[in-house]
Motif scaffolding. Structure first.
Motif, PDB file in Angstrom:
ATOM      1  N   ARG A   3     -47.452  -6.438 -35.052  1.00 30.82           N
ATOM      2  CA  ARG A   3     -47.679  -5.386 -34.043  1.00 30.82           C
ATOM      3  C   ARG A   3     -47.400  -5.906 -32.634  1.00 30.82           C
ATOM      4  N   GLU A   4     -47.771  -7.156 -32.384  1.00 27.43           N
ATOM      5  CA  GLU A   4     -47.562  -7.745 -31.056  1.00 27.43           C
ATOM      6  C   GLU A   4     -46.068  -7.880 -30.752  1.00 27.43           C
ATOM      7  N   ILE A   5     -45.301  -8.352 -31.715  1.00 28.02           N
ATOM      8  CA  ILE A   5     -43.855  -8.475 -31.527  1.00 28.02           C
ATOM      9  C   ILE A   5     -43.233  -7.114 -31.261  1.00 28.02           C
ATOM     10  N   THR A   6     -43.642  -6.125 -32.044  1.00 25.88           N
ATOM     11  CA  THR A   6     -43.111  -4.769 -31.883  1.00 25.88           C
ATOM     12  C   THR A   6     -43.452  -4.212 -30.504  1.00 25.88           C
ATOM     13  N   ARG A   7     -44.706  -4.373 -30.092  1.00 30.30           N
ATOM     14  CA  ARG A   7     -45.138  -3.843 -28.796  1.00 30.30           C
ATOM     15  C   ARG A   7     -44.343  -4.445 -27.643  1.00 30.30           C
ATOM     16  N   ARG A   8     -44.170  -5.753 -27.673  1.00 35.13           N
ATOM     17  CA  ARG A   8     -43.485  -6.409 -26.557  1.00 35.13           C
ATOM     18  C   ARG A   8     -42.025  -5.968 -26.452  1.00 35.13           C
ATOM     19  N   LEU A   9     -41.372  -5.817 -27.602  1.00 35.31           N
ATOM     20  CA  LEU A   9     -39.978  -5.366 -27.556  1.00 35.31           C
ATOM     21  C   LEU A   9     -39.869  -3.904 -27.170  1.00 35.31           C
ATOM     22  N   GLU A  10     -40.799  -3.098 -27.597  1.00 31.63           N
ATOM     23  CA  GLU A  10     -40.784  -1.679 -27.215  1.00 31.63           C
ATOM     24  C   GLU A  10     -41.021  -1.500 -25.720  1.00 31.63           C
ATOM     25  N   GLU A  11     -41.780  -2.407 -25.128  1.00 32.13           N
ATOM     26  CA  GLU A  11     -42.086  -2.308 -23.703  1.00 32.13           C
ATOM     27  C   GLU A  11     -41.072  -3.033 -22.826  1.00 32.13           C
ATOM     28  N   GLU A  12     -40.147  -3.767 -23.420  1.00 33.79           N
ATOM     29  CA  GLU A  12     -39.157  -4.510 -22.663  1.00 33.79           C
ATOM     30  C   GLU A  12     -38.060  -3.567 -22.159  1.00 33.79           C
ATOM     31  N   PRO A  13     -37.901  -3.410 -20.834  1.00 36.85           N
ATOM     32  CA  PRO A  13     -36.947  -2.425 -20.309  1.00 36.85           C
ATOM     33  C   PRO A  13     -35.486  -2.728 -20.629  1.00 36.85           C
ATOM     34  N   TYR A  14     -35.167  -3.980 -20.906  1.00 35.97           N
ATOM     35  CA  TYR A  14     -33.775  -4.326 -21.208  1.00 35.97           C
ATOM     36  C   TYR A  14     -33.425  -4.183 -22.691  1.00 35.97           C
ATOM     37  N   VAL A  15     -34.398  -3.713 -23.497  1.00 36.89           N
ATOM     38  CA  VAL A  15     -34.159  -3.537 -24.925  1.00 36.89           C
ATOM     39  C   VAL A  15     -34.224  -2.059 -25.293  1.00 36.89           C
ATOM     40  N   GLN A  16     -33.151  -1.558 -25.872  1.00 41.85           N
ATOM     41  CA  GLN A  16     -33.107  -0.205 -26.408  1.00 41.85           C
ATOM     42  C   GLN A  16     -33.195  -0.296 -27.925  1.00 41.85           C
ATOM     43  N   ILE A  17     -34.196   0.337 -28.507  1.00 42.85           N
ATOM     44  CA  ILE A  17     -34.425   0.263 -29.948  1.00 42.85           C
ATOM     45  C   ILE A  17     -33.852   1.500 -30.625  1.00 42.85           C
ATOM     46  N   VAL A  18     -33.033   1.266 -31.633  1.00 42.12           N
ATOM     47  CA  VAL A  18     -32.432   2.363 -32.404  1.00 42.12           C
ATOM     48  C   VAL A  18     -32.882   2.216 -33.854  1.00 42.12           C
ATOM     49  N   ARG A  19     -33.635   3.194 -34.332  1.00 46.85           N
ATOM     50  CA  ARG A  19     -34.182   3.140 -35.686  1.00 46.85           C
ATOM     51  C   ARG A  19     -33.209   3.796 -36.666  1.00 46.85           C
ATOM     52  N   GLU A  20     -32.181   3.062 -37.001  1.00 47.55           N
ATOM     53  CA  GLU A  20     -31.228   3.540 -38.001  1.00 47.55           C
ATOM     54  C   GLU A  20     -30.462   2.351 -38.569  1.00 47.55           C
ATOM     55  N   GLU A  21     -29.868   2.561 -39.736  1.00 50.08           N
ATOM     56  CA  GLU A  21     -29.108   1.502 -40.385  1.00 50.08           C
ATOM     57  C   GLU A  21     -27.708   1.441 -39.806  1.00 50.08           C
ATOM     58  N   LEU A  22     -27.268   0.239 -39.471  1.00 51.52           N
ATOM     59  CA  LEU A  22     -25.909   0.041 -38.980  1.00 51.52           C
ATOM     60  C   LEU A  22     -25.094  -0.555 -40.115  1.00 51.52           C
ATOM     61  N   GLY A  23     -24.074   0.160 -40.545  1.00 53.19           N
ATOM     62  CA  GLY A  23     -23.341  -0.239 -41.733  1.00 53.19           C
ATOM     63  C   GLY A  23     -22.172  -1.159 -41.491  1.00 53.19           C
ATOM     64  N   GLU A  24     -21.912  -1.540 -40.245  1.00 55.52           N
ATOM     65  CA  GLU A  24     -20.761  -2.383 -39.956  1.00 55.52           C
ATOM     66  C   GLU A  24     -21.004  -3.156 -38.678  1.00 55.52           C
TER      67      GLU A  24
END
Length: 440
Positions: free
Chosen positions: A103-124
């Motif tokens: 949870r701590e790792i997830t929270r820090r990355l979600e709050e990091e302004p330079y990180v955009q999280i995309v919840r989907e599978e990348l096939g290539e």
């Protein structure tokens, strides 16, 4: 935002790679397919989920993995920050509350302004972009095919196994006792002692128990460092008593004598409501796990909250396809980095460490600088050397160990003293390298 770097996978390696790049001011797009699609090993959508033990192994600097931890701390590791914050008692080891840790790792990355999280599978793997592929040891489908096309090599396979977890309430504390071997550190392990007769009955049941069947082409590919208990037992009646059930350094307080064998349990969470069976990775069928493991004194009424599981791990032949910077060797693919167990490192810390190096190098490349090869006498550099420079046709995943480091000029017989010397040399080399290269 248009990213400077794309990271595929938010396990330990991908999370660390994204963090290292973002803290250097690079815009990162982090792809994670969970929760829409889970692997056979994962159960949650949190980043950095631990799917086997909750231990990050030895903490002391005289041990190679302890050195690796310290180097990662000095490099601003997200994984180590979360681990130190959510550690649970484990004697001379660093173990974590796996839920709070993830949870701590997830929270820090979600709050990091330079990180955009995309919840989907990348096939290539995207061509033309700087990327870090940290898709894990269960990579399959379209992404696996994309990697095969880029590397020109087929995957190799081995099995990884996870130990069962039981509740504290179901343990008979009249039979189990708290202690660490040789009284080293606090008494953080719960020990279930066995007489010779109890051990022999348990051993016979274990080697005769039914296991989940695997495909013919996947047989006999078990990583030595995560050996299923039944596979280890099949090597001989005393193998376990010289391995995870060794009684050396322990005395049963009821008798004052050393037991014939000892099963150790370690806290799985901070509250101590859950325990895992140390060294009991297994592929036994679930009903068989209940039957056989309840033969252990103190665990007759064991309540299992997670049975042991076994799953396929896939990895590249690193020396043939990767550089010690974790870049692809293939012409025109220098903007593509890999990290994690897919590179041929083994272990939680080793996976995160490869992500740390790959993330830094991807950031350097995105900033117009050349990726770096860390000194081999550091733990980070030794791992990178193993991945990119091992001279062997039979490349296998490996944990960090002193055998990967250049030898000391002086011969020191005492292992702890030798480890301390190697660690001091490594930390001095890392400090010098970082300051000269302005990597922090």
């Amino acid at each position: 935002m248009k990213p400077d770097i794309i990271v595929i996978g938010a396990g330990l390696a991908g999370s660390e790679a994204a963090w290292q790049a973002a803290r250097r001011g690079l815009k990162v797009r982090l792809y994670e397919m969970r929760p829409d699609k889970l692997t056979p090993a994962h159960r949650t959508s949190w980043f950095g989920e631990l799917v086997c033990s909750n231990s990050l192994r030895a903490a002391g600097l005289e041990n190679a993995v302890g050195l690796l931890k310290e180097e990662m701390r000095r490099m601003g590791s997200l994984i180590m920050a979360a681990a130190d914050q959510h550690r649970v008692p484990a004697g001379g080891a660093l173990a974590v509350d796996r839920e709070l840790f993830a949870r701590e790792i997830t929270r820090r990355l979600e709050e990091e302004p330079y990180v955009q999280i995309v919840r989907e599978e990348l096939g290539e793997i995207p061509r033309g972009d700087i990327s870090v592929t940290a898709s894990g040891p269960l990579t399959e489908g379209a992404l696996a095919n994309s990697i095969r096309q880029l590397t020109g090599n087929e995957y190799l396979y081995f099995f990884d196994a996870a130990a069962p977890i039981i509740t504290r309430e179901s343990i008979d504390f009249d039979k189990a006792f708290w202690a660490s071997r040789y009284d080293k550190g606090d008494a953080d392990y719960l020990n279930c002692p066995m007489t010779r007769e109890e051990y022999e009955d348990f051993y016979r049941a274990l080697v005769a128990a039914e296991v989940h069947q695997v495909k013919d082409f996947e047989r006999n590919m078990v990583f030595e460092g995560c050996m299923p208990i039944e596979v280890m037992a099949a090597r001989g009646p005393q193998t376990l008593t010289f391995g995870p059930l060794k009684p050396v350094g322990l005395a049963d307080p009821r008798t004052g004598r050393r037991p014939w064998a000892v099963v150790q349990l370690r806290k799985e969470n901070r509250e101590g409501t859950l325990f895992n069976l140390v060294g009991f990775q297994t592929n036994l069928k679930w009903g068989e796990q209940q039957r056989v493991l309840r033969m252990i004194p103190g665990l007759e009424q064991a309540e299992f909250v997670r049975f042991g599981v076994m799953h396929r791990n896939s990895f590249l032949h690193g020396p043939k396809v990767l550089l010690p910077t974790f870049q692809l060797k293939a012409a025109g693919c220098g903007q593509m980095f890999f990290a994690g167990q897919i590179t041929g490192v083994e272990g939680y810390l080793e996976s995160a460490a490869s992500g740390l190096v790959a993330g830094i190098n991807a950031a350097l490349l995105a900033g117009g600088r050349e990726p770096v090869v860390l000194p081999r006498d550091t733990a980070l550099g030794a791992l990178a050397w193993h991945v990119g420079c091992s001279e062997t046709d039979d490349f296998q995943p490996m944990n960090i160990n002193w055998g990967l480091f250049p030898s000391l000029e002086e011969k020191i017989k005492n292992k702890r003293e030798r480890g301390a010397k190697l660690a001091a040399r490594a930390l001095a080399a890392l400090e010098s390298f970082v300051s000269e290269g302005n990597l922090l």
